[in-house]
Design a protein around this motif. Structure first.
Motif, short mmCIF file in Angstrom:
data_model
loop_
_atom_site.label_atom_id
_atom_site.label_comp_id
_atom_site.label_asym_id
_atom_site.label_seq_id
_atom_site.Cartn_x
_atom_site.Cartn_y
_atom_site.Cartn_z
N PRO A 254 2.56 -2.78 4.33
CA PRO A 254 1.79 -3.83 3.62
C PRO A 254 0.38 -3.62 3.61
N PRO A 255 -0.39 -4.04 2.58
CA PRO A 255 0.27 -5.05 1.47
C PRO A 255 0.65 -4.20 0.37
N PHE A 256 1.65 -4.53 -0.32
CA PHE A 256 2.07 -4.04 -1.63
C PHE A 256 2.66 -5.04 -2.37
N SER A 257 2.94 -5.00 -3.79
CA SER A 257 3.61 -5.93 -4.58
C SER A 257 4.96 -5.28 -4.86
N HIS A 258 5.77 -6.25 -5.56
CA HIS A 258 7.23 -5.89 -6.15
C HIS A 258 6.73 -5.05 -7.49
N GLU A 259 5.73 -5.33 -8.12
CA GLU A 259 5.60 -4.42 -9.26
C GLU A 259 5.38 -3.04 -8.74
N GLU A 260 4.63 -2.77 -7.76
CA GLU A 260 4.56 -1.38 -7.42
C GLU A 260 5.56 -0.50 -6.95
N LEU A 261 6.54 -1.30 -6.24
CA LEU A 261 7.95 -0.62 -6.06
C LEU A 261 8.68 -0.28 -7.10
N GLU A 262 8.64 -1.25 -8.11
CA GLU A 262 9.06 -0.95 -9.37
C GLU A 262 8.71 0.15 -10.18
N VAL B 83 10.32 12.49 1.14
CA VAL B 83 10.70 11.66 1.89
C VAL B 83 9.87 10.37 1.75
N ILE B 84 10.62 9.12 1.79
CA ILE B 84 9.70 7.91 1.65
C ILE B 84 10.19 7.04 2.82
N THR B 85 9.18 6.71 3.48
CA THR B 85 9.34 5.41 4.61
C THR B 85 8.58 4.10 4.24
N ILE B 86 9.61 3.15 4.45
CA ILE B 86 8.98 1.74 4.07
C ILE B 86 9.40 0.79 5.06
N CYS B 87 8.47 -0.36 5.27
CA CYS B 87 8.68 -1.37 6.49
C CYS B 87 7.79 -2.44 5.98
N SER B 88 8.30 -3.72 6.17
CA SER B 88 7.58 -4.83 6.09
C SER B 88 6.66 -5.07 6.78
N HIS B 89 6.29 -4.57 8.04
CA HIS B 89 5.28 -4.63 9.00
C HIS B 89 4.73 -3.28 9.31
N GLU B 90 3.47 -3.37 9.65
CA GLU B 90 2.72 -2.29 10.35
C GLU B 90 3.51 -1.51 11.54
N ASN B 91 4.32 -0.26 11.42
CA ASN B 91 5.15 -0.02 12.51
C ASN B 91 4.51 1.05 13.26
N PRO B 92 4.45 0.84 14.66
CA PRO B 92 3.97 1.86 15.71
C PRO B 92 4.51 3.23 15.72
N MET C 30 0.86 -1.25 0.11
CA MET C 30 -0.08 0.13 -0.06
C MET C 30 0.96 1.23 0.01
N ILE C 31 0.76 1.90 -1.25
CA ILE C 31 1.86 3.23 -1.00
C ILE C 31 0.68 4.43 -0.91
N ARG C 32 0.85 5.14 -0.02
CA ARG C 32 0.28 6.29 0.13
C ARG C 32 0.89 7.75 0.14
N TYR C 33 0.33 8.78 -0.14
CA TYR C 33 0.93 9.99 -0.28
C TYR C 33 0.40 11.03 0.65
N TYR C 34 1.18 11.87 1.51
CA TYR C 34 0.75 12.57 2.28
C TYR C 34 1.27 14.00 2.47
N THR C 35 0.59 15.07 2.98
CA THR C 35 1.12 16.52 3.08
C THR C 35 0.54 17.10 4.25
N LYS C 36 1.02 18.14 4.82
CA LYS C 36 0.65 18.93 5.98
C LYS C 36 0.09 20.00 5.29
N GLN C 37 -0.96 20.34 5.72
CA GLN C 37 -1.98 21.52 5.46
C GLN C 37 -2.88 22.25 6.65
N HIS C 38 -2.30 23.30 7.29
CA HIS C 38 -2.83 23.93 8.27
C HIS C 38 -3.03 22.98 9.63
#
Length: 315
Positions: free
Chosen positions: A28-36, A102-111, A1-9
């Motif tokens: 997760p979940p995401f595929s190798h094709e999405e990363l490519e 800035v991109i963050t990536i982790c193989s598990h949901e991270n607290p 799952m690739i998501r984009y965020y920004t900060k406004q107000h």
């Protein structure tokens, strides 16, 4: 799952596509094709996306032109609830940053990342990339310290329970705590070395920004504190397990000794009465009260042996 965020107000806003100075979070979940596709779209080496997904990846940094990668270990709750598995494990978090994003990536949901996604961290802004990265590093250290405090509290509760019982379940829980602390010690050592190396070469490009430099210094100090806590708790947990193992062994010896005394009490009368049960002439064999005399004599000899052994034990 690739998501984009920004900060406004002051609010974290989700975007439908990439934008300059946005935060891209991959979980997760995401595929190798999405990363490519993302690697090709942003012109970032694919290895920067795949390396942090390796559960055994060490803490390190890497640079490819203006694109930089930080891999650090972070604690998460172990999903495997088995008696011989640790309560916490550590997994790598990848932080990829360029002059634009800035991109963050982790193989598990991270607290740690969840705190930012839930907008619980004050004054964070993905557009201010250096400060944002420092905040991620800072919250990761705080996560270690929080988990260490929970483990220590659980150890204290288990220790109180072990005073009243010696069940295997409490000892298994102590073993799980000890395994978690081993993960923490190794990960915190690697993270500390990573931070020191990055500071030496100014990997984050903090330059002469005294405020960010001070935050980074505090990060290194907090990481050292967490490492010291891990070492202390590891020693305490190991000593506690050894102490209770000795107590259990001592209690077992006491129980065996009691059983030995009972065996002697039963064995001596059995031997004596066995002699008088033989079909040959023996003293008291024709006496009306012979059986009573024999029983009394047998128990006197048995108790005498027990008193003798007990007195010998206390010398």
């Amino acid at each position: 799952m690739i998501r984009y965020y920004t900060k406004q107000h002051g609010e974290l806003i989700g975007l439908t596509d990439y934008a300059v100075h946005c935060w891209i979070n991959i979980e997760p979940p995401f595929s190798h094709e999405e990363l490519e596709d993302l690697s090709s779209k942003l012109n970032i080496p694919l290895d920067f996306f795949t390396d942090p997904l390796d559960i055994d990846e060490r803490s390190r940094y890497e640079k490819d032109g203006p694109i930089r990668l930080i891999v650090m270990n972070s604690p998460i709750l172990n999903e495997t609830d088995k008696e011989n598995e640790s309560i916490y494990v550590t997994v790598p978090i990848g932080i990829i940053f360029s002059p634009e994003t800035v991109i963050t990536i982790c193989s598990h949901e991270n607290p740690v990342l969840e705190l930012f996604l839930e907008n619980k961290i004050k004054h964070f802004d993905p557009a201010n990339m250096q400060h944002f990265i420092l905040q991620i590093l800072e919250q990761n250290v705080y996560r270690f310290i929080s988990c260490l405090k929970k483990l220590n509290l659980k150890r204290n509760l288990l220790e109180q329970e072990l005073y009243d019982s010696s069940r295997n379940s409490e000892l298994w829980q102590m073993l799980r705590i000890e395994k978690s602390l081993v993960y923490f010690v190794n990960s915190l050592k690697a993270n500390e070395l990573l931070k020191v190396k990055m500071k030496r070469i100014d990997f984050l490009g903090l330059g002469l920004n005294e405020e960010l430099e001070e935050i980074y210094e505090d990060l290194i100090i907090d990481n050292s504190q967490a490492l010291e806590m891990s070492n202390v708790y590891t020693v305490i947990t190991g000593s506690t397990m050894e102490a209770f193992a000795s107590i259990i062994s001592n209690n077992m010896n006491v129980d065996i000794q009691r059983l030995t005394f009972v065996t002697i009490m039963l064995m001596v009368p059995t031997i004596i009465t066995g002699f008088f049960g033989m079909n040959i002439p023996l003293p008291f064999s024709h006496n009306e009260y012979g059986a009573v005399f024999i029983l009394i004599f047998s128990f006197i000899v048995g108790f005498g042996l027990i008193l003798f052994l007990n007195k010998k034990k206390h010398r």
